[in-house]
Design a protein around this motif. Sequence first.
Motif, PDB file in Angstrom:
ATOM      1  N   GLU A 127     -10.524  11.045  -6.072  1.00 42.12           N
ATOM      2  CA  GLU A 127     -11.362  10.729  -5.378  1.00 42.12           C
ATOM      3  C   GLU A 127     -11.045   9.535  -3.877  1.00 42.12           C
ATOM      4  OE1 GLU A 127     -13.017  11.774  -7.484  1.00 42.12           O
ATOM      5  OE2 GLU A 127     -13.140  13.799  -6.861  1.00 42.12           O
ATOM      6  N   MET A 153      -8.616   9.299  -0.303  1.00 40.98           N
ATOM      7  CA  MET A 153      -8.857   8.056   0.724  1.00 40.98           C
ATOM      8  C   MET A 153      -8.016   6.613   0.967  1.00 40.98           C
ATOM      9  SD  MET A 153     -12.051   8.623   1.321  1.00 40.98           S
ATOM     10  CE  MET A 153     -12.553   6.956   2.043  1.00 40.98           C
ATOM     11  N   SER A 178      -6.040  18.169   5.946  1.00 41.13           N
ATOM     12  CA  SER A 178      -6.745  19.235   6.847  1.00 41.13           C
ATOM     13  C   SER A 178      -6.602  20.501   7.135  1.00 41.13           C
ATOM     14  CB  SER A 178      -6.751  17.892   7.885  1.00 41.13           C
ATOM     15  OG  SER A 178      -7.460  16.470   7.232  1.00 41.13           O
ATOM     16  N   ARG A 214      -9.754  15.738   5.451  1.00 43.07           N
ATOM     17  CA  ARG A 214      -9.259  14.845   4.690  1.00 43.07           C
ATOM     18  C   ARG A 214      -9.193  13.340   5.726  1.00 43.07           C
ATOM     19  NH1 ARG A 214      -4.148  13.947   1.033  1.00 43.07           N
ATOM     20  NH2 ARG A 214      -4.920  11.786   0.309  1.00 43.07           N
ATOM     21  N   PRO A 215     -10.140  12.481   4.976  1.00 40.25           N
ATOM     22  CA  PRO A 215      -9.879  10.716   5.591  1.00 40.25           C
ATOM     23  C   PRO A 215      -8.150  10.447   6.460  1.00 40.25           C
ATOM     24  CG  PRO A 215     -11.336  10.847   3.941  1.00 40.25           C
ATOM     25  CD  PRO A 215     -10.855  12.212   3.364  1.00 40.25           C
ATOM     26  N   SER A 273     -14.272   7.804   7.338  1.00 38.71           N
ATOM     27  CA  SER A 273     -14.649   7.829   6.297  1.00 38.71           C
ATOM     28  C   SER A 273     -14.874   9.348   5.285  1.00 38.71           C
ATOM     29  CB  SER A 273     -15.904   6.763   5.818  1.00 38.71           C
ATOM     30  OG  SER A 273     -16.664   7.627   6.952  1.00 38.71           O
ATOM     31  N   CYS A 274     -15.876   9.739   4.074  1.00 42.92           N
ATOM     32  CA  CYS A 274     -16.416  10.279   3.254  1.00 42.92           C
ATOM     33  C   CYS A 274     -17.566  10.168   3.393  1.00 42.92           C
ATOM     34  CB  CYS A 274     -15.600  10.086   2.186  1.00 42.92           C
ATOM     35  SG  CYS A 274     -14.330  11.205   2.404  1.00 42.92           S
ATOM     36  N   ARG A 311     -21.629  14.193  -0.676  1.00 41.31           N
ATOM     37  CA  ARG A 311     -21.200  15.593  -0.880  1.00 41.31           C
ATOM     38  C   ARG A 311     -21.943  16.795   0.359  1.00 41.31           C
ATOM     39  NH1 ARG A 311     -18.427  16.562  -5.782  1.00 41.31           N
ATOM     40  NH2 ARG A 311     -18.071  14.615  -6.530  1.00 41.31           N
ATOM     41  N   TYR A 365     -16.128  17.960   5.507  1.00 43.27           N
ATOM     42  CA  TYR A 365     -15.264  16.290   4.205  1.00 43.27           C
ATOM     43  C   TYR A 365     -14.277  17.297   3.298  1.00 43.27           C
ATOM     44  CZ  TYR A 365     -17.039  14.364   8.084  1.00 43.27           C
ATOM     45  OH  TYR A 365     -17.847  13.627   9.441  1.00 43.27           O
ATOM     46  N   ASN A 366     -13.180  17.092   3.392  1.00 39.71           N
ATOM     47  CA  ASN A 366     -12.253  17.613   2.575  1.00 39.71           C
ATOM     48  C   ASN A 366     -11.921  16.430   1.242  1.00 39.71           C
ATOM     49  OD1 ASN A 366     -11.009  18.564   0.205  1.00 39.71           O
ATOM     50  ND2 ASN A 366      -9.935  19.455   1.463  1.00 39.71           N
ATOM     51  N   CYS A 367     -13.060  15.379   0.946  1.00 41.29           N
ATOM     52  CA  CYS A 367     -12.538  13.956   0.003  1.00 41.29           C
ATOM     53  C   CYS A 367     -12.771  14.573  -1.667  1.00 41.29           C
ATOM     54  CB  CYS A 367     -14.033  13.899   0.070  1.00 41.29           C
ATOM     55  SG  CYS A 367     -14.077  12.974   2.328  1.00 41.29           S
ATOM     56  N   THR A 368     -13.227  15.555  -1.962  1.00 40.62           N
ATOM     57  CA  THR A 368     -12.769  15.708  -3.537  1.00 40.62           C
ATOM     58  C   THR A 368     -11.613  16.629  -4.077  1.00 40.62           C
ATOM     59  OG1 THR A 368     -14.129  17.855  -3.100  1.00 40.62           O
ATOM     60  CG2 THR A 368     -15.634  16.126  -3.466  1.00 40.62           C
TER      61      THR A 368
END
Length: 822
Positions: free
Chosen positions: A60, A64, A107, A142-143, A455-456, A459, A482-485
């Motif tokens: 993760e 970022m 994204s 995605r950030p 940013s993220c 969840r 948000y696709n942060c994982t």
Amino acid sequence: MWGPGLPAGGNHCSLLTPKVFSLPFQHLRAARLLLPSASAAVLILTGLNMCTSGSASSCEECLMIHPKCAWCSKEVFGNSRSVTSRCDLRVNLLQNGCGGEIESPASSTRILRSLPLSSEGSSSSGADVIQMAPQEVAVDLRPGDQATFRLQVRQVEDYPVDLYYLMDLSLSMKDDLENIRSLGTVLAEEMRKLTSNFRLGFGSFVDKDISPFSYTAPRYQTNPCTGYKLFPNCVPSFGFRHLLPLTDRVDSFNEEVRKQRVSRNRDAPEGGFDAVLQAAVCKEKIGWRKDALHLLVLTTDDVPHIALDGKLGGLVQPHDGQCHLSDANEYSASDRMDYPSLALLGEKLAENNINLIFAVTKNHYMLYKNFTALIPGTTVEILHGDSKNIIQLIINAYNSIRSKVELSVWDQPEDLNLFFTATCQDGLSYPNQRKCEGLKIGDTASFDVSVEAWSCPSRHTEHTFTLRPVGFRDSLRVVVTYNCTCGCSAGFEPDSTRCSGNGTYICGLCECNPSYLGTRCECQEGENQSVYQNLCREAEGKPLCSGRGECSCNQCSCFESEFGKIYGPFCECDNFSCARNKGVLCSGHGECHCGECKCHAGYIGDNCNCSTDISTCRAKDGQICSDRGHCTCGQCQCTEPGAFGETCEKCPTCPDACSTKRDCVECLLLHSGKPDNQTCHHLCKDEVITWVDSIVSDEQEAVLCFYKTPKDCVMMFTYAELSSGRSNLTVLREPECGAAPNAMTILLAVVGSTLLIGIALLAIWKLLVTIHDRREFAKFQSERSRARYEMASNPLYRKPISTHTVDFTFNKFNKSYNGTVD
């Protein structure tokens, strides 16, 4: 939140340094502005790979750092003697043997609802008119990675129009009221040329009926014009009256206007903004239709009261933005609430899709023009003093509104950045612009909208915002996830055997339980570490972790340094122990890696202070250092004695080109132009000789040279440098020798010139004398014509006899006399 003001999407800088990525991970949001969605080549342009230098310890965290960074979740990756970063560019991970176990989400955009655009506004089918498509979009971000979608807006033909006419009925508008008695009929006729579905409403305003805005003394209650000789009768003052709901019956509008009478307030500003707000928010009573263009025309000849003016009358409660029309359709909160602010006014107009038209006199035009910059969707037109141009004014404002499309943003989340690119009727793209002008009815304007997350959030967070053209009912709802994982995080293994049963295996790494250490959690804090210490030495006899870290379970943990970053499997490297130039690390033209400067393109040397660019050494004639020196590190080192200057262009003691070529030319003349002579061949080895009968310098780069021969003749030649390095010499076949002067010719010329000059001087003298004589004669003639006596008489002659007369008056009583008495 009303949101026409959003961050402008400009170009972002990509200058990245290790300092940025040494920030705490939660502070990377501020640095995110420096990270555009660049290509992988940009990430390593300066020799520094952001992904590997970001010190990501999990999948993760790697995501970022930058949208081009990827994570390798393969269990066996790299080798035991060197640290290979799992966070790297995708191409590097593949080269290092990661295979297909790479986590690098991107994204994406999905269209959830998109009804086609309508072509007409008034149709018999009764279907909704669609002027904006699509209507709902979902973006997964995605950030740092932008997701882009396109929306289209069309001003359809024959779209219904609702026009509410709001008139200032203060005393100064008396003549205007007379001129709009039949406004409804004429206005309806003109508007029906633009739309077949037109409705008209009417309202009026003056000002708050409290002091000091209006006359409140008892004798003014029923007639504020009492004692005013110019207009002694008028109706009581009022804040706002809704007189006629929107209707297609034009005669009702004319009838209502004829009933109206002017009133009188005390101060110059009017309460127009109170009336505008009520006309905007009281939708049911005004009768605004859902599928119609809403026009609100405000006519006045003075400035408006704004927020905080109400404090003069003791009104300290801010306006609540709600409808306060009584059963009699009068504004009931006029004496309880302050005037509305510009922000509140703009918000309510935008919420109800109302286009406000200011019809004001010329002397207040600029003030209301400034208001249009603060209230989106408003226009301003100049109203004549008697309102006779009101019809054309409304038509012009309508055409202006229908000729432009501007997007507004509602409820934009703070962690999102929006970028707009408009494509207008000319087909050209205009970055950082969300407005198109000069459109015709039926034209379609397109907008590319890019959404970027900084940013993220936590969840399963979902945000929404809305895009809406100013003055339109249509809107686009954007749903943001948000696709942060990483996908590999779902397959985590608690107390995994891969982690010696002492940790959780996730995405290729072990997260050790408390008190356990090592890549596989094989060590426990406090146990004998001597068996592992040799694995922390770069070589036998070297200090543990190079003396710049601690050895823990066969791994070096490098110390932090205020000077920069210490890294490497044995803490042997850093990014600050490189050569400096004038105190600047690597001269500012390179990156420090493990004690060595990695120079940027165009620089060399131990401290990257030497430029390989030779353009700074090129003289005006195109030669490097004027062919009198060598270019070293971008500077000329002059080798010719006496040469100096930035490009060795100055050299007082150096022979010039003409002097250098003269030896060759003289040798050729001496040997009758035969270059095969051994001496001439040596002097002219780099020359291309061309013999001519006359010199004509057609080439701009050719240099003309000449010198005097022993026989007092002039020898001329030109030379030009060729690309091959040789010179092209163009030489006269014979020197030019002038003939001896003729003494008799010179004598005759001198004598003749003297005679001509003398004759010319005599002629000039004669001419001047003649002119003077003629002027004197003319003067004499003029004086003679003005004489008062005849030519035959003498003006000085006097007769010898004089005659005198004496009158006698005698009075014997009074003894008075006049004259002589005996």
